[in-house]
Design a protein around this motif. Sequence first.
Motif, PDB file in Angstrom:
ATOM      1  N   ASN A  25       1.214  -1.418   0.216  1.00  0.00           N
ATOM      2  CA  ASN A  25      -0.289   0.491  -0.162  1.00  0.00           C
ATOM      3  C   ASN A  25       0.961   1.124   0.144  1.00  0.00           C
ATOM      4  OD1 ASN A  25       0.653   0.096   2.588  1.00  0.00           O
ATOM      5  ND2 ASN A  25      -1.110  -0.357   3.968  1.00  0.00           N
ATOM      6  N   TRP A  26       0.303   2.488   0.352  1.00  0.00           N
ATOM      7  CA  TRP A  26       1.088   3.767   0.344  1.00  0.00           C
ATOM      8  C   TRP A  26       2.449   4.133   0.871  1.00  0.00           C
ATOM      9  CZ3 TRP A  26       0.961   7.106   4.414  1.00  0.00           C
ATOM     10  CH2 TRP A  26       0.521   6.491   5.644  1.00  0.00           C
ATOM     11  N   HIS A  27       2.459   2.378   2.377  1.00  0.00           N
ATOM     12  CA  HIS A  27       3.359   2.895   3.701  1.00  0.00           C
ATOM     13  C   HIS A  27       4.302   1.943   3.455  1.00  0.00           C
ATOM     14  CE1 HIS A  27       4.373   4.499   7.421  1.00  0.00           C
ATOM     15  NE2 HIS A  27       4.577   3.190   7.473  1.00  0.00           N
ATOM     16  N   ALA A  28       3.672   1.076   3.054  1.00  0.00           N
ATOM     17  CA  ALA A  28       4.866  -0.164   3.146  1.00  0.00           C
ATOM     18  C   ALA A  28       4.202  -1.806   2.697  1.00  0.00           C
ATOM     19  CB  ALA A  28       4.398  -0.994   4.782  1.00  0.00           C
ATOM     20  N   ASP A  29       4.883  -2.460   2.265  1.00  0.00           N
ATOM     21  CA  ASP A  29       4.658  -3.509   1.763  1.00  0.00           C
ATOM     22  C   ASP A  29       4.282  -5.222   1.903  1.00  0.00           C
ATOM     23  OD1 ASP A  29       6.776  -3.651   2.173  1.00  0.00           O
ATOM     24  OD2 ASP A  29       7.693  -5.043   0.565  1.00  0.00           O
ATOM     25  N   LEU A  30       4.163  -6.033   1.405  1.00  0.00           N
ATOM     26  CA  LEU A  30       4.001  -7.849   2.071  1.00  0.00           C
ATOM     27  C   LEU A  30       5.106  -7.378   3.425  1.00  0.00           C
ATOM     28  CD1 LEU A  30       1.629  -9.401   3.035  1.00  0.00           C
ATOM     29  CD2 LEU A  30       2.125 -10.742   0.293  1.00  0.00           C
ATOM     30  N   ALA A  31       6.808  -7.477   2.788  1.00  0.00           N
ATOM     31  CA  ALA A  31       7.315  -7.982   3.310  1.00  0.00           C
ATOM     32  C   ALA A  31       7.666  -7.648   4.976  1.00  0.00           C
ATOM     33  CB  ALA A  31       8.655  -8.188   2.751  1.00  0.00           C
ATOM     34  N   GLU A  32       7.475  -6.308   5.062  1.00  0.00           N
ATOM     35  CA  GLU A  32       7.088  -5.636   6.097  1.00  0.00           C
ATOM     36  C   GLU A  32       6.327  -5.782   6.975  1.00  0.00           C
ATOM     37  OE1 GLU A  32       8.862  -1.322   7.389  1.00  0.00           O
ATOM     38  OE2 GLU A  32       8.111  -1.020   5.437  1.00  0.00           O
ATOM     39  N   TRP A  33       4.579  -4.990   6.973  1.00  0.00           N
ATOM     40  CA  TRP A  33       3.890  -5.106   7.362  1.00  0.00           C
ATOM     41  C   TRP A  33       3.778  -6.548   8.003  1.00  0.00           C
ATOM     42  CZ3 TRP A  33       0.517  -2.143   8.601  1.00  0.00           C
ATOM     43  CH2 TRP A  33       0.283  -0.534   8.199  1.00  0.00           C
ATOM     44  N   GLY A  34       4.296  -8.215   6.840  1.00  0.00           N
ATOM     45  CA  GLY A  34       4.656  -9.230   7.498  1.00  0.00           C
ATOM     46  C   GLY A  34       5.148  -9.873   9.002  1.00  0.00           C
ATOM     47  N   ALA A  35       6.588  -8.961   8.721  1.00  0.00           N
ATOM     48  CA  ALA A  35       7.599  -9.059   9.712  1.00  0.00           C
ATOM     49  C   ALA A  35       7.231  -8.249  11.011  1.00  0.00           C
ATOM     50  CB  ALA A  35       9.183  -9.023   9.425  1.00  0.00           C
ATOM     51  N   ALA A  36       6.266  -7.496  10.637  1.00  0.00           N
ATOM     52  CA  ALA A  36       6.178  -6.841  11.638  1.00  0.00           C
ATOM     53  C   ALA A  36       5.218  -7.474  12.454  1.00  0.00           C
ATOM     54  CB  ALA A  36       5.167  -5.392  10.714  1.00  0.00           C
ATOM     55  N   PHE A  37       4.322  -8.231  11.741  1.00  0.00           N
ATOM     56  CA  PHE A  37       3.130  -9.067  12.798  1.00  0.00           C
ATOM     57  C   PHE A  37       3.436 -10.143  13.030  1.00  0.00           C
ATOM     58  CE2 PHE A  37      -0.814  -7.239   9.693  1.00  0.00           C
ATOM     59  CZ  PHE A  37      -0.579  -5.805  10.051  1.00  0.00           C
ATOM     60  N   ARG A  38       4.574 -10.750  11.889  1.00  0.00           N
ATOM     61  CA  ARG A  38       5.103 -11.789  12.800  1.00  0.00           C
ATOM     62  C   ARG A  38       5.833 -11.319  14.712  1.00  0.00           C
ATOM     63  NH1 ARG A  38       6.675 -16.961  12.738  1.00  0.00           N
ATOM     64  NH2 ARG A  38       9.231 -17.553  12.257  1.00  0.00           N
ATOM     65  N   ALA A  39       6.131 -10.120  14.478  1.00  0.00           N
ATOM     66  CA  ALA A  39       6.822 -10.406  15.828  1.00  0.00           C
ATOM     67  C   ALA A  39       5.745  -9.882  17.000  1.00  0.00           C
ATOM     68  CB  ALA A  39       7.925  -8.343  15.608  1.00  0.00           C
ATOM     69  N   VAL A  40       4.369  -9.629  16.664  1.00  0.00           N
ATOM     70  CA  VAL A  40       3.764  -9.197  18.152  1.00  0.00           C
ATOM     71  C   VAL A  40       3.294 -10.803  17.883  1.00  0.00           C
ATOM     72  CG1 VAL A  40       0.924  -9.040  17.773  1.00  0.00           C
ATOM     73  CG2 VAL A  40       3.005  -7.168  16.489  1.00  0.00           C
ATOM     74  N   ASP A  41       2.933 -11.481  16.940  1.00  0.00           N
ATOM     75  CA  ASP A  41       2.726 -13.161  16.891  1.00  0.00           C
ATOM     76  C   ASP A  41       3.956 -13.821  18.881  1.00  0.00           C
ATOM     77  OD1 ASP A  41       0.653 -13.069  15.671  1.00  0.00           O
ATOM     78  OD2 ASP A  41       1.476 -13.856  13.909  1.00  0.00           O
ATOM     79  N   LEU A  42       4.767 -13.395  18.285  1.00  0.00           N
ATOM     80  CA  LEU A  42       5.670 -13.885  18.961  1.00  0.00           C
ATOM     81  C   LEU A  42       6.308 -13.852  20.218  1.00  0.00           C
ATOM     82  CD1 LEU A  42       8.759 -14.256  16.052  1.00  0.00           C
ATOM     83  CD2 LEU A  42       7.220 -16.483  16.946  1.00  0.00           C
ATOM     84  N   SER A  43       4.955 -12.938  20.681  1.00  0.00           N
ATOM     85  CA  SER A  43       5.446 -11.892  21.602  1.00  0.00           C
ATOM     86  C   SER A  43       4.421 -12.839  22.793  1.00  0.00           C
ATOM     87  CB  SER A  43       4.769 -10.522  21.965  1.00  0.00           C
ATOM     88  OG  SER A  43       3.834 -10.230  21.297  1.00  0.00           O
TER      89      SER A  43
END
Length: 295
Positions: free
Chosen positions: A67-85
């Motif tokens: 999207n206008w801010h980021a791509d799937l790689a960055e969104w996915g990795a950011a959400f992954r960090a939440v999942d692992l917390s």
Amino acid sequence: MRTRFWHYHSRFDAVETVTRHAMNQPPFKAREGRVMNFLGVAIDPRVFPPALEPMTGKIEAAPMPNNWHADLAEWGAAFRAVDLSGPRFTMIELGCGWGCWMTNLGVIARRTGKSVHVIGVEGDAGHIEMAKQSLAENGFAESEWTLVTGIAAGRSGTALFPTQDQPGGSWGLEPRFDAGEEEAQNLVASGRYVALPMIALGDIAAAEPRIDLVHIDIQGGEVGVVEACMEVLVEKVAYVLIGTHSRQIEGRLFDLMIAAGWELDMERPAFLDINHPVPMISVDGVQGWRNPRLF
């Protein structure tokens, strides 16, 4: 058509991760004067008027693949960090701008039942105000966030940060660490720069026993921060997500992180525009690193 933003490598299913968080939310409605993103986060269009003003009053689709801010790689990795917390999600965003990752990740962490503390460091005072507005507007209590005006760096000290008339006018402002005393005085007197404290990651993280994510997007200063702060990264930080600003930086980060025992979890190289004597970056790269010692 499969665009270039699909060309990433990961140890997890980024599409499933982003889709799951996009769907795991209560129904929400469009809001007048705001863009509602795919997570139900309200965004002020003045954050990035060229992209957001046409979407004002609408709901934005999930970033498949960007999207206008980021791509799937960055969104996915950011959400992954939440999942692992664990039951408490704590993150630091270096170069936080309007608080994008603090707000979005805090929202999904709360939605999955976690308590939240998000920390941001930013040099532009106008962007700090945007971040405060974003966090408050999306339901965060002041006790859930910390914002620090300064320049993320590998050590303490003072550096110069450029000023701008309109917050959001530029999101790529680069600090000056190399100015001599006389030059620094002249630049500050001109009004084009302000002197700000350099803030070491160890100082930011001192009160936290564990940091689930450090997001680094500091316009080319990534290697200096990572190299100088590796001890605290190894000791306290579970996941590091880095926006890279050159292929040279990417290679140096590979050397540093692999030597220190980190596992590469997500990688998309920076995109180059080669129609110049020296190739130029057209889109920043993404690296997501997992610290196996903290899992």
